[in-house]
Motif scaffolding. Structure first.
Motif, mmCIF file in Angstrom:
data_model
loop_
_atom_site.group_PDB
_atom_site.id
_atom_site.type_symbol
_atom_site.label_atom_id
_atom_site.label_comp_id
_atom_site.label_asym_id
_atom_site.label_seq_id
_atom_site.Cartn_x
_atom_site.Cartn_y
_atom_site.Cartn_z
ATOM 1 N N VAL A 1 14.582 -9.280 -14.045
ATOM 2 C CA VAL A 1 14.319 -8.293 -12.769
ATOM 3 C C VAL A 1 14.541 -6.795 -13.160
ATOM 4 O O VAL A 1 14.665 -5.993 -12.272
ATOM 5 C CB VAL A 1 15.365 -8.790 -11.528
ATOM 6 N N GLY A 2 14.718 -6.706 -14.550
ATOM 7 C CA GLY A 2 15.100 -5.066 -14.793
ATOM 8 C C GLY A 2 13.731 -4.376 -15.018
ATOM 9 O O GLY A 2 14.039 -3.140 -15.226
ATOM 10 N N ASP A 3 12.583 -4.857 -14.717
ATOM 11 C CA ASP A 3 11.633 -3.866 -15.002
ATOM 12 C C ASP A 3 11.188 -3.102 -13.520
ATOM 13 O O ASP A 3 11.537 -3.619 -12.508
ATOM 14 C CB ASP A 3 10.060 -4.817 -15.104
ATOM 15 N N ARG A 4 10.637 -1.919 -13.686
ATOM 16 C CA ARG A 4 10.629 -1.104 -12.799
ATOM 17 C C ARG A 4 9.879 -1.845 -11.883
ATOM 18 O O ARG A 4 8.595 -2.466 -11.850
ATOM 19 C CB ARG A 4 9.627 0.361 -13.210
ATOM 20 N N TRP A 5 9.957 -1.756 -10.263
ATOM 21 C CA TRP A 5 9.660 -2.259 -9.252
ATOM 22 C C TRP A 5 9.912 -3.729 -8.721
ATOM 23 O O TRP A 5 9.886 -4.028 -7.473
ATOM 24 C CB TRP A 5 7.988 -2.124 -9.098
ATOM 25 N N THR A 6 10.510 -4.344 -9.883
ATOM 26 C CA THR A 6 10.807 -5.717 -9.445
ATOM 27 C C THR A 6 11.598 -6.044 -8.160
ATOM 28 O O THR A 6 11.443 -7.000 -7.478
ATOM 29 C CB THR A 6 11.201 -6.561 -10.757
ATOM 30 N N LEU A 7 12.870 -5.430 -8.368
ATOM 31 C CA LEU A 7 13.976 -5.550 -7.247
ATOM 32 C C LEU A 7 13.405 -5.003 -5.781
ATOM 33 O O LEU A 7 13.857 -5.554 -4.780
ATOM 34 C CB LEU A 7 15.140 -4.896 -7.675
ATOM 35 N N LEU A 8 12.471 -3.916 -5.937
ATOM 36 C CA LEU A 8 12.056 -3.408 -4.650
ATOM 37 C C LEU A 8 10.890 -4.372 -4.155
ATOM 38 O O LEU A 8 10.763 -4.456 -3.029
ATOM 39 C CB LEU A 8 11.534 -1.881 -4.749
ATOM 40 N N ILE A 9 10.205 -5.077 -4.835
ATOM 41 C CA ILE A 9 9.449 -6.140 -4.355
ATOM 42 C C ILE A 9 10.159 -7.082 -3.625
ATOM 43 O O ILE A 9 9.908 -7.924 -2.577
ATOM 44 C CB ILE A 9 8.592 -6.695 -5.576
ATOM 45 N N VAL A 10 11.374 -7.628 -4.408
ATOM 46 C CA VAL A 10 12.321 -8.659 -3.786
ATOM 47 C C VAL A 10 12.717 -8.052 -2.448
ATOM 48 O O VAL A 10 12.962 -8.805 -1.483
ATOM 49 C CB VAL A 10 13.370 -8.958 -4.723
ATOM 50 N N ARG A 11 13.108 -6.915 -2.357
ATOM 51 C CA ARG A 11 13.504 -6.166 -1.092
ATOM 52 C C ARG A 11 12.565 -6.493 0.024
ATOM 53 O O ARG A 11 12.667 -6.871 1.094
ATOM 54 C CB ARG A 11 13.793 -4.515 -1.148
ATOM 55 N N GLU A 12 11.303 -6.128 -0.142
ATOM 56 C CA GLU A 12 10.234 -6.456 0.771
ATOM 57 C C GLU A 12 9.836 -7.857 0.876
ATOM 58 O O GLU A 12 9.903 -8.422 2.176
ATOM 59 C CB GLU A 12 8.781 -5.825 0.096
ATOM 60 N N LEU A 13 10.135 -8.881 0.202
ATOM 61 C CA LEU A 13 9.989 -10.399 0.340
ATOM 62 C C LEU A 13 10.952 -10.850 0.975
ATOM 63 O O LEU A 13 10.978 -12.220 1.640
ATOM 64 C CB LEU A 13 9.509 -10.976 -1.052
ATOM 65 N N HIS B 1 1.503 -3.371 -0.787
ATOM 66 C CA HIS B 1 1.152 -2.232 -1.496
ATOM 67 C C HIS B 1 1.609 -1.123 -0.693
ATOM 68 O O HIS B 1 1.826 0.105 -0.798
ATOM 69 C CB HIS B 1 -0.062 -2.504 -1.902
ATOM 70 N N ALA B 2 1.259 -1.445 0.745
ATOM 71 C CA ALA B 2 1.311 -0.370 1.689
ATOM 72 C C ALA B 2 2.907 0.026 1.861
ATOM 73 O O ALA B 2 3.330 1.191 2.104
ATOM 74 C CB ALA B 2 1.186 -0.808 3.204
ATOM 75 N N ASP B 3 3.881 -0.747 1.763
ATOM 76 C CA ASP B 3 5.142 -0.448 1.828
ATOM 77 C C ASP B 3 5.994 -0.290 0.397
ATOM 78 O O ASP B 3 7.266 -0.232 0.541
ATOM 79 C CB ASP B 3 5.979 -1.551 2.651
ATOM 80 N N LEU B 4 5.218 -0.289 -0.674
ATOM 81 C CA LEU B 4 5.793 0.339 -1.893
ATOM 82 C C LEU B 4 4.983 1.374 -2.282
ATOM 83 O O LEU B 4 4.386 1.565 -3.386
ATOM 84 C CB LEU B 4 5.768 -0.912 -2.909
ATOM 85 N N PRO B 5 5.233 2.612 -1.517
ATOM 86 C CA PRO B 5 4.453 3.861 -2.033
ATOM 87 C C PRO B 5 4.910 4.190 -3.474
ATOM 88 O O PRO B 5 6.180 4.260 -3.717
ATOM 89 C CB PRO B 5 5.000 4.768 -0.914
ATOM 90 N N GLY B 6 3.926 4.571 -4.069
ATOM 91 C CA GLY B 6 3.895 4.840 -5.610
ATOM 92 C C GLY B 6 3.638 3.859 -6.411
ATOM 93 O O GLY B 6 3.225 4.094 -7.699
ATOM 94 N N VAL B 7 3.558 2.672 -6.098
ATOM 95 C CA VAL B 7 3.407 1.649 -7.230
ATOM 96 C C VAL B 7 1.688 1.484 -7.239
ATOM 97 O O VAL B 7 1.178 1.684 -6.355
ATOM 98 C CB VAL B 7 4.032 0.279 -6.806
ATOM 99 N N SER B 8 1.487 1.250 -8.632
ATOM 100 C CA SER B 8 0.016 1.214 -8.727
ATOM 101 C C SER B 8 -0.558 -0.205 -8.386
ATOM 102 O O SER B 8 0.289 -1.256 -8.463
ATOM 103 C CB SER B 8 -0.433 1.529 -10.252
ATOM 104 N N THR B 9 -1.726 -0.417 -8.147
ATOM 105 C CA THR B 9 -2.291 -1.873 -7.959
ATOM 106 C C THR B 9 -1.892 -2.650 -9.287
ATOM 107 O O THR B 9 -1.722 -4.009 -8.906
ATOM 108 C CB THR B 9 -3.673 -1.806 -7.345
ATOM 109 N N ALA C 1 9.788 8.908 0.615
ATOM 110 C CA ALA C 1 8.924 8.047 1.368
ATOM 111 C C ALA C 1 10.039 6.999 2.391
ATOM 112 O O ALA C 1 10.943 7.377 1.987
ATOM 113 C CB ALA C 1 8.061 6.923 0.945
ATOM 114 N N VAL C 2 9.676 6.861 3.575
ATOM 115 C CA VAL C 2 10.810 6.253 4.337
ATOM 116 C C VAL C 2 10.069 5.023 5.092
ATOM 117 O O VAL C 2 9.053 5.500 5.723
ATOM 118 C CB VAL C 2 11.621 7.010 5.084
ATOM 119 N N ARG C 3 10.722 3.930 5.241
ATOM 120 C CA ARG C 3 10.073 2.849 6.286
ATOM 121 C C ARG C 3 11.477 2.404 7.036
ATOM 122 O O ARG C 3 12.430 2.456 6.273
ATOM 123 C CB ARG C 3 9.577 1.656 5.503
#
Length: 208
Positions: free
Chosen positions: A20-32, A43-51, A113-115
């Motif tokens: 889980v140390g790669d960039r974005w992984t834990l934030l994906i967990v946050r969303e899931l 993708h909409a709720d992770l502004p800044g991440v590329s597809t 950004a904020v949600r």
């Protein structure tokens, strides 16, 4: 998909960071933690991440047993991603990380950004008991499943069924609670948070 990189250290922290140390992984967990999500919603709720990066991280999470992908039955017929039990075990990790990082929040920057639902986990830390709580902020509305041992921890919008309590607060109050500067019961007593509802959560907050 490229082979998983490793620190090659016989240490549980290093092994965890291999996953889980790669960039974005834990934030994906946050969303899931909100339950099954479509790729487009993630993708909409992770502004800044590329597809490309998002797709790669999701595949890695599937490979490592943190998330699964499944097709919804008709009429949905869309693919969604959701956490496995192993992935869900990262909830206290994210909560601890959020507590540790709260002092870094400071004032909101113009570029931030904020949600609304990004405040779900900090508020969840401040609550005890069990039940469903709705929260209304200037940025939007979300709901929390307090004390839930399985299923979604939070979700966007109103609760799918009757809520045990409803909180209304402004952004400054919510941010102060998220930063650990203000205890939620104190905010209720000071009139900065309005509590409605007759469930045990509402009564506990009013009586704290």
């Amino acid at each position: 998909m490229s082979p998983r990189r490793s620190y090659d250290q016989y240490c549980s922290a290093a092994r965890a960071l291999d996953l889980v140390g790669d960039r974005w992984t834990l934030l994906i967990v946050r969303e899931l933690l909100a339950g099954p999500r479509r790729y487009t919603d993630l993708h909409a709720d992770l502004p800044g991440v590329s597809t490309d990066v998002l797709a790669s991280r999701l595949k890695e999470m599937e490979r490592d047993g943190l998330a699964t992908r499944r097709r919804l039955p008709p009429p949905g017929a869309a693919y969604v991603y959701e956490l496995t039990p192993r992935g869900r075990e990262l909830l206290p990790v994210l909560q601890a990380l959020g507590t540790w990082g709260a002092r870094e929040l400071g004032e909101r920057r113009p570029t931030d950004a904020v949600r609304a639902h990004w405040f779900a986990l900090p508020l969840l830390r401040a609550l005890e008991g069990e039940g469903v709580l709705e929260v209304q902020l200037e940025e939007g509305e979300f709901h929390l499943h307090v004390g839930a041992e399985e299923g979604p921890v939070y979700g966007d919008g109103p609760a799918p069924g009757p809520a045990d309590a409803r909180l209304v607060m402004d952004a400054a109050t919510c941010e102060a609670v998220a930063r650990g500067e203000l205890a939620l019961p104190d905010a209720v007593r000071d009139g900065r948070v309005t509590v409605t509802g007759e469930g045990t959560l509402a009564k506990a907050l009013r009586e704290a």
